[in-house]
Structures are given as C-alpha cells and as structure tokens.
Design an enzyme around this catalytic site. Structure first.
Site, PDB file in Angstrom:
ATOM      1  N   GLY A 137       6.470   1.576   2.366  1.00  0.00           N
ATOM      2  CA  GLY A 137       7.359   1.130   1.284  1.00  0.00           C
ATOM      3  C   GLY A 137       7.611   2.267   0.298  1.00  0.00           C
ATOM      4  N   PHE A 181      16.178 -11.439  14.051  1.00  0.00           N
ATOM      5  CA  PHE A 181      16.780 -10.613  15.093  1.00  0.00           C
ATOM      6  C   PHE A 181      16.978  -9.218  14.468  1.00  0.00           C
ATOM      7  CE2 PHE A 181      17.253 -13.233  18.930  1.00  0.00           C
ATOM      8  CZ  PHE A 181      16.522 -14.318  18.475  1.00  0.00           C
ATOM      9  N   PHE A 198      20.846   4.473  24.628  1.00  0.00           N
ATOM     10  CA  PHE A 198      19.747   4.223  25.574  1.00  0.00           C
ATOM     11  C   PHE A 198      20.223   3.369  26.752  1.00  0.00           C
ATOM     12  CE2 PHE A 198      16.659   4.538  21.735  1.00  0.00           C
ATOM     13  CZ  PHE A 198      16.668   5.921  21.825  1.00  0.00           C
ATOM     14  N   TYR A 242       3.010  -5.510  19.348  1.00  0.00           N
ATOM     15  CA  TYR A 242       3.697  -5.906  18.109  1.00  0.00           C
ATOM     16  C   TYR A 242       4.080  -7.385  18.182  1.00  0.00           C
ATOM     17  CZ  TYR A 242       7.499  -6.555  14.799  1.00  0.00           C
ATOM     18  OH  TYR A 242       8.316  -7.069  13.810  1.00  0.00           O
ATOM     19  N   ALA A 289      21.937   9.025  20.636  1.00  0.00           N
ATOM     20  CA  ALA A 289      21.590   8.786  22.036  1.00  0.00           C
ATOM     21  C   ALA A 289      21.836   7.316  22.336  1.00  0.00           C
ATOM     22  CB  ALA A 289      20.119   9.126  22.255  1.00  0.00           C
ATOM     23  N   ASN A 341       0.822  -1.223   0.000  1.00  0.00           N
ATOM     24  CA  ASN A 341       0.000   0.000   0.000  1.00  0.00           C
ATOM     25  C   ASN A 341       0.853   1.269   0.000  1.00  0.00           C
ATOM     26  OD1 ASN A 341       0.943   0.256   2.583  1.00  0.00           O
ATOM     27  ND2 ASN A 341      -1.013  -0.143   3.598  1.00  0.00           N
ATOM     28  N   LEU A 342       2.160   1.090  -0.043  1.00  0.00           N
ATOM     29  CA  LEU A 342       3.123   2.197  -0.109  1.00  0.00           C
ATOM     30  C   LEU A 342       3.012   3.164   1.072  1.00  0.00           C
ATOM     31  CD1 LEU A 342       3.216   3.001  -3.957  1.00  0.00           C
ATOM     32  CD2 LEU A 342       4.768   1.578  -2.613  1.00  0.00           C
ATOM     33  N   ASP A 385      -4.081  -2.813  -0.251  1.00  0.00           N
ATOM     34  CA  ASP A 385      -3.969  -3.080   1.178  1.00  0.00           C
ATOM     35  C   ASP A 385      -4.612  -4.434   1.485  1.00  0.00           C
ATOM     36  OD1 ASP A 385      -3.700  -0.899   3.719  1.00  0.00           O
ATOM     37  OD2 ASP A 385      -4.709  -2.822   4.100  1.00  0.00           O
TER      38      ASP A 385
HETATM   39  N1  UDP Z   1      19.525   2.154  20.530  1.00  0.00           N
HETATM   40  C1  UDP Z   1      20.175   3.251  21.106  1.00  0.00           C
HETATM   41  N2  UDP Z   1      19.937   4.484  20.582  1.00  0.00           N
HETATM   42  C2  UDP Z   1      19.098   4.691  19.520  1.00  0.00           C
HETATM   43  C3  UDP Z   1      18.448   3.561  18.938  1.00  0.00           C
HETATM   44  C4  UDP Z   1      18.684   2.308  19.469  1.00  0.00           C
HETATM   45  O1  UDP Z   1      20.930   3.109  22.058  1.00  0.00           O
HETATM   46  O2  UDP Z   1      18.923   5.845  19.109  1.00  0.00           O
HETATM   47  C5  UDP Z   1      19.766   0.794  21.073  1.00  0.00           C
HETATM   48  C6  UDP Z   1      18.522   0.071  21.537  1.00  0.00           C
HETATM   49  O3  UDP Z   1      18.300   0.337  22.918  1.00  0.00           O
HETATM   50  C7  UDP Z   1      18.891  -1.383  21.300  1.00  0.00           C
HETATM   51  C8  UDP Z   1      19.836  -1.329  20.090  1.00  0.00           C
HETATM   52  O4  UDP Z   1      20.278   0.027  20.015  1.00  0.00           O
HETATM   53  O5  UDP Z   1      19.613  -1.900  22.369  1.00  0.00           O
HETATM   54  C9  UDP Z   1      19.160  -1.690  18.794  1.00  0.00           C
HETATM   55  O6  UDP Z   1      17.969  -0.926  18.687  1.00  0.00           O
HETATM   56  P1  UDP Z   1      17.080  -0.892  17.380  1.00  0.00           P
HETATM   57  O7  UDP Z   1      15.981   0.092  17.605  1.00  0.00           O
HETATM   58  O8  UDP Z   1      17.967  -0.680  16.181  1.00  0.00           O
HETATM   59  O9  UDP Z   1      16.507  -2.374  17.244  1.00  0.00           O
HETATM   60  P2  UDP Z   1      15.681  -3.259  18.315  1.00  0.00           P
HETATM   61  O10 UDP Z   1      16.711  -4.048  19.057  1.00  0.00           O
HETATM   62  O11 UDP Z   1      14.904  -2.330  19.175  1.00  0.00           O
HETATM   63  O12 UDP Z   1      14.839  -4.118  17.442  1.00  0.00           O
END
Ligand code: UDP
Length: 345
Positions: free
Chosen positions: A35, A167, A206, A139, A204, A31-32, A49
């Site tokens: 994509g 993964f 996390f 999800y 950032a 459905n773009l 869709d």
């Molecule tokens: N992460 C991070 N900063 C970001 C985006 C992701 O530190 O701006 C970390 C996130 O906490 C995870 C890893 O990078 O441990 C991979 O995150 P991503 O969102 O790429 O994939 P996910 O593991 O959530 O499917």
C-alpha cells in the site's frame, strides 16, 4: 466505525474514500508493504500487520469498530505458485488472527475481499456463485479456505459476512486522488498505459490461439468504484438484516452450500457481465490515449483460462447493486487520467 485492513492498497483505498463520502468513519490497518501512504487520505491510520495479534486487539480496544472490511492479502497468482506457504500464512492464517480477535471483541460483521480465482478453470460461462470451487493456485485456495471458515462461523455464531468475488478490478477514482500503483505491475491495463507513456517498449499478448473471437483471452473488467459501491451495499445488507435474523439462524444452518449461507451472510460475484479480449483492451487504450501501442504475441501464461465472465445477477438482485462503469472506454478513461498523474504527465 469501520476497520479496513489493507486500506492503503488499490481496492481498499477506493472503498475507504467511498465510505467517507457516505458518512462512515474508518480506521485503516496496513503494513505498507504494497500500500501507499499517499492513498491514506481518509480516516485514521495504524501501521501494522495482521500477524501481530496485539495490534489488532489494541485497535478493537481503542476504536468503536462495528464492522471489518478485509483487503490485506498477497495477490500475485504467479508468486503464490512459487511460494505457497507465504500465501497460506498471510492470506489464511493472518485472517484467522483477525477473525479470532473479532470474536473476542464481540465484533460480528465482516466483508471479505475474495476473487474469481476461487473457481479455477470455468466449466460454464458466465460464472455464477454456484459454479464449483476449484482453485488451481495457492492464491485461489487461500481465499477458498477463508470463505469456508466464514461459512462455518456464520452457521455456528452470531456472525454475518459477505464474501465478494472480484473479477478483473480496473480503473481509478474519477477525481484522480487515488488509483492503481503496484510495485511490480502484472495487470494488463496499467501495462498497456505504460507503453502509451513510453515507460515500456511494447505490450506482450499472452497467447493468440485461444478459442475466443480473436484468439486472445477474454476477461470481465470491473471498475474499482463499482467494487466500492458493492462493498457498501454488502455492509448495509448485513447491517439491515442482522437485527431480525437471530431467530432465523437455526433454519439457515441447514443451508451450507457456501453460496447462500443465510439471509444475512452471502457470497457475491462482482463483474460487469461483459467480456473483452486482450486485443480489444489494447484497442480501447489506443482509442483513449491516442497512441499507437506496440504489441508482440508471446507464449500463453500458465494457468490463464481462455474466458472469465461473471454472472453478477445475484449482487444486482440481493444488494440492488448496478455497475456504473459498464463499458471499457469509461474504465480505461479513468485509468489513463490516473496513470498520467502517477507518472507526472
Ligand atoms: N495479459 C497479457 N499481457 C500482459 C498481462 C496480461 O496478455 O502483459 C492478459 C492475461 O493473459 C489475461 C488478461 O490479460 O488474459 C488480464 O490479465 P491480468 O494480469 O490483468 O489479470 P488476471 O486476469 O490475470 O487476473
């Protein structure tokens, strides 16, 4: 001919390309909404869709479809927590539309795009397919619901499927024709590469207080072309085994553990089996891009497990699959080539 739903998206478009290289004809239904038309370089394309049953029906009428590869889905974990109904509707209900229409059209081979999010917070590392399914987000739950439906179908009808639990999909087509291009990017590697090209100030991190070697989260990054090769092997697996499996269905009906459904249907993890921390990914990006990446440690993201690493031995043994992009540098190199092209550099 293979129907690829979501074939204009990141993963679907790489599978479409690989299918063509291997001599398959394809039709993409997309459905773009996420994509890109620019990713539609191979085969036929129908814009539509999966909530529209008539479109699915007309595709099955107009094309000689042997098998369906189903990628069309919403994929934002955070958004799914905010708007769960949206995820159950699109990822589950619309998949039922597709499966019902397949049944009516006597199409009985299905490859499903699933996720490591079906496992939730891991109880053991590496994670094998036998790990309990305990999704912690809508999800992940929507994907488990589809997998459960598939297992029921395989045990009650002449229907074969493989569910592939990805993964961390990453990297891009080494010929640089297609790659990752999300509207609101949330994934680590493209965000770091945005910093390298000056589109963002800093990355950032996390959280850096996890129980890991350097305190940051560890993930299993798997190249999108390795995902593509696994899909084709999964398709061949159900094609090769479906002729002689009829007589075995009764026997296999008893095996209903969702992970080894029958000789022809199966569930596979797809990862490299290696974990890399957020800091290691940033280091690899600095190495490849030759740029200093500015970083800032911020609060951990809700629902992020410390470590996710796949045990993909089953895919290697049963499908004879072997990832080619087995180190981070190879993955980041292709992502970087694509990222520069995408941003006209
Ligand atoms: N992460 C991070 N900063 C970001 C985006 C992701 O530190 O701006 C970390 C996130 O906490 C995870 C890893 O990078 O441990 C991979 O995150 P991503 O969102 O790429 O994939 P996910 O593991 O959530 O499917």
């Amino acid at each position: 001919m293979i129907l690829i739903t979501g074939g204009a998206g990141y993963i679907g478009s790489h599978i479409n390309k690989q299918l063509h290289k291997d001599g398959y004809d394809t039709v993409v239904l997309d459905n773009l909404s996420f994509g890109h038309e620019s990713a539609l370089k191979w085969g036929e394309f129908i814009e539509g869709d999966l909530k529209d049953i008539d479109i699915i029906k007309s595709i099955f009428n107009d094309f000689d479809i042997d098998a369906v590869m189903h990628f069309a889905a919403f994929t934002s974990v955070a958004e799914s927590v905010k708007y769960p109904q949206k995820y159950y509707k699109n990822n589950y209900k619309n998949t039922l539309n597709l499966l019902n229409s397949m049944k009516k059209a006597n199409i009985n081979k299905f490859i499903f795009s699933s996720t490591a999010a079906v496992y939730g917070n891991p109880k053991m590392i590496p994670i094998s397919e036998n790990h309990p399914l305990n999704p912690i987000t809508p999800y992940g739950k929507s994907k488990v619901m589809v997998e459960q439906t598939l297992a029921k179908l395989a045990n009650s009808h002449d229907f074969s499927y493989c569910s592939l639990r990805y993964f961390n999909a990453s990297g891009a087509d080494p010929e640089c024709e297609i790659g990752e291009d999300h509207k609101d990017e949330t994934h680590l590697i493209p965000l770091i590469l945005d910093v390298a090209i000056g589109k963002r100030d800093k990355i950032a991190i996390f959280g850096d207080n996890y129980e890991t070697k350097d305190g940051t989260c560890i993930r299993d990054y798997i190249h999108v072309c390795d995902l593509a090769s696994a899909h084709i092997k999964a398709l061949e697996h159900i094609q090769n085994t479906s002729e002689n499996s009829q007589s075995e269905i009764g026997v296999n009906k008893k095996n209903n553990d969702n992970n080894n459904i029958s000789n022809k249907s199966n569930v596979f993890n797809l990862g490299n089996g290696n974990g890399f921390s957020v800091k290691e990914v940033i280091d690899a990006c600095e190495e490849i891009t030759k740029c200093d990446i500015k970083k800032e440690v911020v609060e951990p993201r809700d629902g992020d497990p410390a470590i996710l690493i796949a045990d993909s031995q089953k895919a290697m043994d049963v499908l004879n699959w072997k990832p080619q992009y087995d180190d981070l540098e190879k993955i980041v190199k292709t992502a970087w080539m694509w990222h520069k092209k995408l941003n006209n550099l």
